[in-house]
Design a protein around this motif. Sequence first.
Motif, short mmCIF file in Angstrom:
data_model
loop_
_atom_site.label_atom_id
_atom_site.label_comp_id
_atom_site.label_asym_id
_atom_site.label_seq_id
_atom_site.Cartn_x
_atom_site.Cartn_y
_atom_site.Cartn_z
N ASP A 91 28.68 71.07 65.04
CA ASP A 91 28.16 71.33 63.69
C ASP A 91 26.65 71.16 63.65
O ASP A 91 25.93 71.97 63.03
CB ASP A 91 28.81 70.38 62.68
CG ASP A 91 30.26 70.73 62.38
OD1 ASP A 91 30.67 71.85 62.74
OD2 ASP A 91 30.97 69.89 61.78
N ALA A 92 26.14 70.12 64.31
CA ALA A 92 24.70 69.87 64.30
C ALA A 92 23.94 70.98 65.02
O ALA A 92 22.89 71.44 64.54
CB ALA A 92 24.41 68.52 64.96
N LEU A 93 24.46 71.44 66.15
CA LEU A 93 23.79 72.50 66.90
C LEU A 93 23.85 73.82 66.14
O LEU A 93 22.89 74.60 66.15
CB LEU A 93 24.43 72.64 68.29
CG LEU A 93 24.24 71.45 69.23
CD1 LEU A 93 25.01 71.69 70.53
CD2 LEU A 93 22.77 71.19 69.52
N GLU A 94 24.96 74.09 65.48
CA GLU A 94 25.08 75.33 64.71
C GLU A 94 24.09 75.33 63.53
O GLU A 94 23.53 76.37 63.19
CB GLU A 94 26.50 75.52 64.20
CG GLU A 94 27.48 75.91 65.29
CD GLU A 94 28.88 76.16 64.75
OE1 GLU A 94 29.10 75.99 63.53
OE2 GLU A 94 29.77 76.53 65.55
N GLN A 95 23.90 74.18 62.91
CA GLN A 95 22.95 74.11 61.80
C GLN A 95 21.54 74.44 62.26
O GLN A 95 20.79 75.14 61.57
CB GLN A 95 22.99 72.71 61.16
CG GLN A 95 24.24 72.44 60.35
CD GLN A 95 24.46 73.46 59.24
OE1 GLN A 95 23.54 73.76 58.46
NE2 GLN A 95 25.66 74.00 59.17
N VAL A 96 21.17 73.95 63.43
CA VAL A 96 19.85 74.28 63.98
C VAL A 96 19.77 75.78 64.27
O VAL A 96 18.78 76.44 63.94
CB VAL A 96 19.57 73.48 65.26
CG1 VAL A 96 18.27 73.94 65.90
CG2 VAL A 96 19.51 72.00 64.95
N ALA A 97 20.81 76.32 64.89
CA ALA A 97 20.83 77.74 65.23
C ALA A 97 20.64 78.60 63.99
O ALA A 97 19.89 79.59 64.00
CB ALA A 97 22.14 78.09 65.93
N LYS A 98 21.30 78.25 62.90
CA LYS A 98 21.18 79.02 61.65
C LYS A 98 19.75 79.00 61.13
O LYS A 98 19.25 80.00 60.61
CB LYS A 98 22.14 78.46 60.60
CG LYS A 98 23.61 78.72 60.90
CD LYS A 98 24.51 78.04 59.87
CE LYS A 98 25.97 78.25 60.19
NZ LYS A 98 26.87 77.54 59.23
N LYS A 99 19.08 77.85 61.25
CA LYS A 99 17.72 77.73 60.74
C LYS A 99 16.72 78.59 61.52
O LYS A 99 15.64 78.89 61.02
CB LYS A 99 17.28 76.26 60.77
CG LYS A 99 18.00 75.40 59.75
CD LYS A 99 17.54 73.95 59.81
CE LYS A 99 18.28 73.10 58.79
NZ LYS A 99 17.85 71.67 58.84
N PHE A 100 17.09 78.96 62.75
CA PHE A 100 16.23 79.83 63.54
C PHE A 100 16.71 81.28 63.51
O PHE A 100 16.16 82.12 64.21
CB PHE A 100 16.15 79.33 64.98
CG PHE A 100 15.25 78.14 65.16
CD1 PHE A 100 13.88 78.27 65.21
CD2 PHE A 100 15.79 76.86 65.24
CE1 PHE A 100 13.05 77.17 65.36
CE2 PHE A 100 14.98 75.74 65.38
CZ PHE A 100 13.60 75.90 65.44
N GLY A 101 17.73 81.56 62.71
CA GLY A 101 18.19 82.93 62.57
C GLY A 101 19.08 83.43 63.68
O GLY A 101 19.22 84.64 63.88
N VAL A 102 19.70 82.53 64.41
CA VAL A 102 20.61 82.93 65.48
C VAL A 102 21.83 83.63 64.88
O VAL A 102 22.44 83.14 63.93
CB VAL A 102 21.05 81.71 66.32
CG1 VAL A 102 22.21 82.06 67.24
CG2 VAL A 102 19.86 81.18 67.12
N ALA A 103 22.18 84.80 65.44
CA ALA A 103 23.31 85.57 64.94
C ALA A 103 24.59 85.27 65.70
O ALA A 103 25.69 85.31 65.14
CB ALA A 103 23.00 87.06 65.02
N THR A 104 24.46 84.96 67.01
CA THR A 104 25.65 84.73 67.84
C THR A 104 25.41 83.53 68.75
O THR A 104 24.38 83.42 69.40
CB THR A 104 25.97 85.95 68.72
OG1 THR A 104 26.11 87.10 67.89
CG2 THR A 104 27.25 85.73 69.50
N ILE A 105 26.39 82.62 68.77
CA ILE A 105 26.37 81.51 69.72
C ILE A 105 27.43 81.78 70.78
O ILE A 105 28.56 82.14 70.47
CB ILE A 105 26.66 80.17 69.04
CG1 ILE A 105 25.51 79.79 68.11
CG2 ILE A 105 26.87 79.07 70.07
CD1 ILE A 105 25.67 78.42 67.46
#
Length: 299
Positions: A91-105
């Motif tokens: 959850d923590a890593l996904e929140q960071v990814a969203k803040k940088f505009g990551v579309a796919t993990i």
Amino acid sequence: MIECRAPQNPQEYEQYYQLRWQTLRAPWQQPLGSEQDELETQSVHRMVINEQGQVIAIGRLHFTNHNNAQIRYMAVADSFHGQGLGRVIIDALEQVAKKFGVATITLNAREQAVGFYQKLGYQGDLVSHVLFGEIKHIAMHKLLKSAISKHPLAVKELEHTWHTTIPMSKAMGINITYYDQKKLVTTCDLNINKNLHNTMFAGSIYTLATLAGWGWLALQLHEKQLQGDIVLAEAEVKYLSPVEGIAYATTSDKNELSEFTRLKNGRNEKVTLTVNITSGEKVAAQFIATYVVKNRKMN
């Protein structure tokens, strides 16, 4: 009570890597040091610490291109399994990814962990590789919702303006990855913005930051249905460390949302902004600039 955050000092990083080695490398007789790779300094790190100050769960995110990232090195200390700590890290890593505009993990899950990731929304069933000749990994991915979807037309128009009126922006591959009315994130193609040290060219850092600040103001004007010509009046940039990997220019949370009172009253508006250039989560350069929004009726 547990806490999930990034390591903050050398001692915490030592514990962080020690748990990674003990869990993911030592059982297969891999040497100390094999748990790290060349992407550590440009990655996002998260760890869970308990009340005794022990690092009991870890995970890493690194950006593979402008809109994609990969999770690696997920581990939970043996005596803390079954407490939901893996979910906390994800959850923590996904929140960071969203803040940088990551579309796919993406991630490569050990075979026994596939069910865990499926519960968190990850999909995939193809074998990616077999580690140490025995640990089968399954390639999985998850799509994230982009905040740009709230303002697609305004963002698209801003990128079009850059690329048609500022040729350098198109040549650098500058684009917007995130916008939520308060924060704007832009990035560029590192492959064509490198210096002889294989890190980001200082001139490219300056340009990327300049356009991030300019773009944030342009979108603020759009939100308030105002018009004005934005020019850079003065700026200072501090180069703090080399920019490795994917670079992001992020407008600071401390920037105040302008009401453009002077502009509304027919005068020019002066706005001072801070833009951070990050490599991973580390601020590698800080750009402080004053822009002037010129009232078109005066010019």
